[in-house]
Design a protein around this motif. Structure first.
Motif, mmCIF file in Angstrom:
data_model
loop_
_atom_site.group_PDB
_atom_site.id
_atom_site.type_symbol
_atom_site.label_atom_id
_atom_site.label_comp_id
_atom_site.label_asym_id
_atom_site.label_seq_id
_atom_site.Cartn_x
_atom_site.Cartn_y
_atom_site.Cartn_z
ATOM 1 N N TRP A 180 63.610 -100.245 -6.478
ATOM 2 C CA TRP A 180 63.573 -99.699 -7.833
ATOM 3 C C TRP A 180 62.166 -99.199 -8.168
ATOM 4 O O TRP A 180 61.208 -99.965 -8.245
ATOM 5 C CB TRP A 180 63.998 -100.778 -8.830
ATOM 6 N N ALA A 181 62.012 -97.890 -8.343
ATOM 7 C CA ALA A 181 60.734 -97.280 -8.736
ATOM 8 C C ALA A 181 61.041 -95.915 -9.337
ATOM 9 O O ALA A 181 60.771 -94.879 -8.727
ATOM 10 C CB ALA A 181 59.799 -97.152 -7.533
ATOM 11 N N PRO A 182 61.621 -95.885 -10.544
ATOM 12 C CA PRO A 182 62.118 -94.627 -11.109
ATOM 13 C C PRO A 182 61.045 -93.583 -11.378
ATOM 14 O O PRO A 182 61.340 -92.393 -11.425
ATOM 15 C CB PRO A 182 62.794 -95.067 -12.409
ATOM 16 N N LEU A 183 59.797 -94.029 -11.525
ATOM 17 C CA LEU A 183 58.697 -93.094 -11.780
ATOM 18 C C LEU A 183 57.753 -93.002 -10.574
ATOM 19 O O LEU A 183 56.794 -92.234 -10.607
ATOM 20 C CB LEU A 183 57.916 -93.539 -13.020
ATOM 21 N N LEU A 184 58.012 -93.791 -9.552
ATOM 22 C CA LEU A 184 57.178 -93.923 -8.351
ATOM 23 C C LEU A 184 55.833 -94.564 -8.681
ATOM 24 O O LEU A 184 55.440 -95.535 -8.063
ATOM 25 C CB LEU A 184 56.992 -92.577 -7.632
ATOM 26 N N VAL A 185 55.104 -94.014 -9.661
ATOM 27 C CA VAL A 185 53.833 -94.613 -10.080
ATOM 28 C C VAL A 185 54.097 -95.816 -10.977
ATOM 29 O O VAL A 185 55.235 -96.099 -11.352
ATOM 30 C CB VAL A 185 52.933 -93.576 -10.789
ATOM 31 N N GLU A 186 53.029 -96.528 -11.346
ATOM 32 C CA GLU A 186 53.169 -97.815 -12.037
ATOM 33 C C GLU A 186 53.333 -97.684 -13.549
ATOM 34 O O GLU A 186 52.641 -96.897 -14.202
ATOM 35 C CB GLU A 186 51.952 -98.693 -11.739
ATOM 36 N N LEU A 187 54.248 -98.465 -14.084
ATOM 37 C CA LEU A 187 54.457 -98.594 -15.522
ATOM 38 C C LEU A 187 54.155 -100.042 -15.879
ATOM 39 O O LEU A 187 54.872 -100.947 -15.450
ATOM 40 C CB LEU A 187 55.895 -98.228 -15.888
ATOM 41 N N ASN A 188 53.084 -100.266 -16.646
ATOM 42 C CA ASN A 188 52.631 -101.627 -16.936
ATOM 43 C C ASN A 188 52.493 -101.859 -18.436
ATOM 44 O O ASN A 188 52.439 -100.906 -19.229
ATOM 45 C CB ASN A 188 51.287 -101.901 -16.252
ATOM 46 N N LYS A 189 52.416 -103.138 -18.801
ATOM 47 C CA LYS A 189 52.171 -103.505 -20.198
ATOM 48 C C LYS A 189 50.670 -103.557 -20.454
ATOM 49 O O LYS A 189 49.919 -104.108 -19.654
ATOM 50 C CB LYS A 189 52.798 -104.862 -20.508
ATOM 51 N N GLY A 190 50.242 -102.975 -21.594
ATOM 52 C CA GLY A 190 48.847 -102.986 -21.975
ATOM 53 C C GLY A 190 48.492 -104.265 -22.722
ATOM 54 O O GLY A 190 49.340 -105.137 -22.928
ATOM 55 N N PRO A 191 47.225 -104.393 -23.177
ATOM 56 C CA PRO A 191 46.762 -105.621 -23.848
ATOM 57 C C PRO A 191 47.513 -105.936 -25.139
ATOM 58 O O PRO A 191 47.613 -107.086 -25.536
ATOM 59 C CB PRO A 191 45.269 -105.339 -24.112
ATOM 60 N N GLU A 192 48.020 -104.943 -25.813
ATOM 61 C CA GLU A 192 48.762 -105.186 -27.053
ATOM 62 C C GLU A 192 50.258 -104.937 -26.858
ATOM 63 O O GLU A 192 50.961 -104.546 -27.773
ATOM 64 C CB GLU A 192 48.203 -104.294 -28.174
ATOM 65 N N ASN A 193 50.717 -105.167 -25.634
ATOM 66 C CA ASN A 193 52.136 -105.048 -25.274
ATOM 67 C C ASN A 193 52.667 -103.613 -25.289
ATOM 68 O O ASN A 193 53.868 -103.399 -25.205
ATOM 69 C CB ASN A 193 53.005 -105.922 -26.196
ATOM 70 N N GLU A 194 51.748 -102.643 -25.414
ATOM 71 C CA GLU A 194 52.201 -101.260 -25.321
ATOM 72 C C GLU A 194 52.490 -100.924 -23.860
ATOM 73 O O GLU A 194 51.923 -101.517 -22.944
ATOM 74 C CB GLU A 194 51.163 -100.275 -25.903
ATOM 75 N N ARG A 195 53.398 -99.980 -23.646
ATOM 76 C CA ARG A 195 53.805 -99.599 -22.289
ATOM 77 C C ARG A 195 52.938 -98.439 -21.823
ATOM 78 O O ARG A 195 52.898 -97.388 -22.460
ATOM 79 C CB ARG A 195 55.280 -99.210 -22.280
ATOM 80 N N VAL A 196 52.260 -98.640 -20.694
ATOM 81 C CA VAL A 196 51.304 -97.642 -20.199
ATOM 82 C C VAL A 196 51.766 -97.132 -18.832
ATOM 83 O O VAL A 196 51.961 -97.915 -17.899
ATOM 84 C CB VAL A 196 49.884 -98.238 -20.079
ATOM 85 N N LEU A 197 51.928 -95.810 -18.730
ATOM 86 C CA LEU A 197 52.301 -95.181 -17.459
ATOM 87 C C LEU A 197 51.026 -94.715 -16.764
ATOM 88 O O LEU A 197 50.335 -93.807 -17.244
ATOM 89 C CB LEU A 197 53.231 -93.989 -17.715
ATOM 90 N N HIS A 198 50.703 -95.350 -15.643
ATOM 91 C CA HIS A 198 49.470 -95.043 -14.902
ATOM 92 C C HIS A 198 49.755 -93.919 -13.909
ATOM 93 O O HIS A 198 50.366 -94.159 -12.858
ATOM 94 C CB HIS A 198 48.967 -96.287 -14.178
ATOM 95 N N LEU A 199 49.302 -92.736 -14.202
ATOM 96 C CA LEU A 199 49.608 -91.570 -13.381
ATOM 97 C C LEU A 199 48.913 -91.593 -12.025
ATOM 98 O O LEU A 199 49.307 -90.849 -11.120
ATOM 99 C CB LEU A 199 49.232 -90.286 -14.134
ATOM 100 N N ASP A 200 47.893 -92.446 -11.879
ATOM 101 C CA ASP A 200 47.139 -92.463 -10.624
ATOM 102 C C ASP A 200 47.196 -93.816 -9.921
ATOM 103 O O ASP A 200 46.406 -94.077 -9.019
ATOM 104 C CB ASP A 200 45.685 -92.042 -10.858
ATOM 105 N N LEU A 201 48.132 -94.689 -10.307
ATOM 106 C CA LEU A 201 48.296 -95.980 -9.638
ATOM 107 C C LEU A 201 49.710 -96.087 -9.075
ATOM 108 O O LEU A 201 50.679 -95.760 -9.757
ATOM 109 C CB LEU A 201 48.052 -97.136 -10.614
ATOM 110 N N ILE A 202 49.818 -96.599 -7.827
ATOM 111 C CA ILE A 202 51.137 -96.639 -7.194
ATOM 112 C C ILE A 202 51.335 -97.859 -6.291
ATOM 113 O O ILE A 202 52.460 -98.203 -5.944
ATOM 114 C CB ILE A 202 51.363 -95.341 -6.377
ATOM 115 N N GLU A 203 50.271 -98.568 -5.940
ATOM 116 C CA GLU A 203 50.351 -99.592 -4.897
ATOM 117 C C GLU A 203 51.316 -100.723 -5.220
ATOM 118 O O GLU A 203 51.958 -101.272 -4.312
ATOM 119 C CB GLU A 203 48.951 -100.159 -4.615
ATOM 120 N N GLU A 204 51.474 -101.084 -6.484
ATOM 121 C CA GLU A 204 52.393 -102.174 -6.842
ATOM 122 C C GLU A 204 53.826 -101.847 -6.433
ATOM 123 O O GLU A 204 54.607 -102.743 -6.133
ATOM 124 C CB GLU A 204 52.305 -102.469 -8.342
ATOM 125 N N ASN A 205 54.177 -100.573 -6.460
ATOM 126 C CA ASN A 205 55.495 -100.152 -5.987
ATOM 127 C C ASN A 205 55.470 -99.873 -4.487
ATOM 128 O O ASN A 205 56.387 -100.258 -3.750
ATOM 129 C CB ASN A 205 55.952 -98.890 -6.733
#
Length: 382
Positions: A180-205
């Motif tokens: 499961w990696a619908p965006l290929l790159v990483e989608l993570n939670k930020g410090p205030e629980n906001e959802r952040v799509l990291h366009l240049d990070l991928i290793e976690e997937n």
């Protein structure tokens, strides 16, 4: 001077003889190459379809053809134990079944009927992983159902590892996996629980993709969600945070991150990479465009190439790693009859009287159905 006059014609004669020999050899080589040239056997032609800037001599273009009604289909039925409830349209009460009986016929050739034993033999001691969104999960379920019937019950199992699941055919030492990696790159939670799509990070997937022999990717649908259905609140690139960005610009950046990872981390002598183009949606008119459709479209009034496909082609052309683009967009666009529509779950008799009150799924595909043909194409490519 006399010696020069005598030698010059001899020198020219030698040159002419050599030139004729080279031309004859080149001609014979071309004839030999043409006789043996087949998109089924020439790996370079397969994997460089998008990246080649030269005209192709392929005898068969898989994505150009028509849907042919074939009574011998489907290749399995909806009792396959690996199917999600949402795609078992027959079990959920869909009254027609002709959507299961269409196969794709390219103009210049015939796609061989899927042969489970042959496929497992080809993939012996290998891992094949399908990476992407729920429509790639749709395709994974199709592929597992296509092969599982020839594997004894005691010799098959499913395992789970983080976002990945794997069907194992133990006698062949084959695993058919979905990650499961619908965006290929990483989608993570930020410090205030906001959802952040990291366009240049991928290793976690990407850490789950290492060591796989055949990787099949898709990524498009999540990138094109509207603001209301978007899966993130912010884009992030480096240390910069963006609230808004053109969707296709973001998609291009995300795909470029994926492409760089593939170029740097995979060896084309060990790993085959295929990128499946986006699956078309037929959900105009508030999701009811696919409801009660019973036949494929016969033709298109105009040919439309989706913008995500153009972006994908542009990224693949710049890669060093040879990636094959499996184009299923056009062939699937004909199949507005193949979606679950309202038959996403089993319904009682009373509910069936009020079908219009239920949401209609015109994105995923009934199984058996259209993704089985994608997998027949995939089997040919491998």
């Amino acid at each position: 001077m006399r010696e020069t006059k005598l030698q010059l014609p001899l020198f020219l004669s030698i040159l002419i003889t050599l030139f004729i020999s080279v031309v004859v050899l080149a001609s014979e080589f071309d004839d030999l190459a043409e006789d043996n040239y087949s998109w089924l056997n020439d790996e370079d032609d397969q994997v460089n379809m998008v990246q080649s800037h030269q005209s192709s001599r392929r005898k068969c273009e898989l994505s150009a053809g028509k849907w042919v009604y074939d009574q011998s289909y489907p290749l399995y039925d909806s009792t396959c134990p690996y199917l999600s409830t949402a795609v078992t349209c027959q079990k959920n009460g869909r009254p027609d079944s002709d959507y299961e009986k269409w196969r794709w016929k390219p103009n210049g050739c015939t796609i061989p009927r899927f042969d489970a034993l042959k496929f497992l033999g080809k993939m012996r001691r290998k891992r094949i992983m399908l990476v992407g969104d729920s429509i790639m999960r749709n395709q994974w379920e199709s592929l597992v159902c296509l092969v599982q019937g020839v594997v004894p019950t005691a010799r098959k199992r499913v395992t789970y590892n983080g976002p990945s699941m794997a069907f194992h055919a133990m006698d062949f030492e084959v695993s058919i996996e979905f990650s499961w990696a619908p965006l290929l790159v990483e989608l993570n939670k930020g410090p205030e629980n906001e959802r952040v799509l990291h366009l240049d990070l991928i290793e976690e997937n990407a850490k789950y993709w290492r060591g796989v022999d055949v990787l099949v990717f898709d990524s498009a649908h999540w990138w094109t969600h509207s603001d209301k259905t978007s899966s993130w609140d912010y884009y992030m690139e480096g240390q910069s945070l963006f609230r808004n960005m053109n969707q296709m610009v973001a998609y291009q950046k995300g795909l470029t991150t994926w492409a760089k990872w593939v170029d740097l981390n995979l060896d084309p002598r060990k790993t085959r990479v295929i990128f499946r183009s986006m699956s078309p949606r037929h959900n105009r008119e508030n999701g009811w465009r696919c409801y009660n459709q019973k036949k494929p479209l016969a033709y298109f009034s105009h040919q439309h190439v989706p913008e995500p496909l153009l972006v994908l082609q542009g990224v693949l052309r710049k890669m060093r790693f040879p990636v094959y683009l499996q184009d299923i967009t056009t062939i699937s666009a004909f199949r507005r009859d193949g979606h679950p529509s309202v038959y996403r779950r089993a319904m009682g008799q009373e509910e069936k009287q009020h079908l219009r009150e239920f949401s209609s799924d015109c994105s995923h595909w009934c199984l058996p159905g259209v993704p089985d043909i994608w997998n027949e194409m995939l089997s040919v490519l491998l």
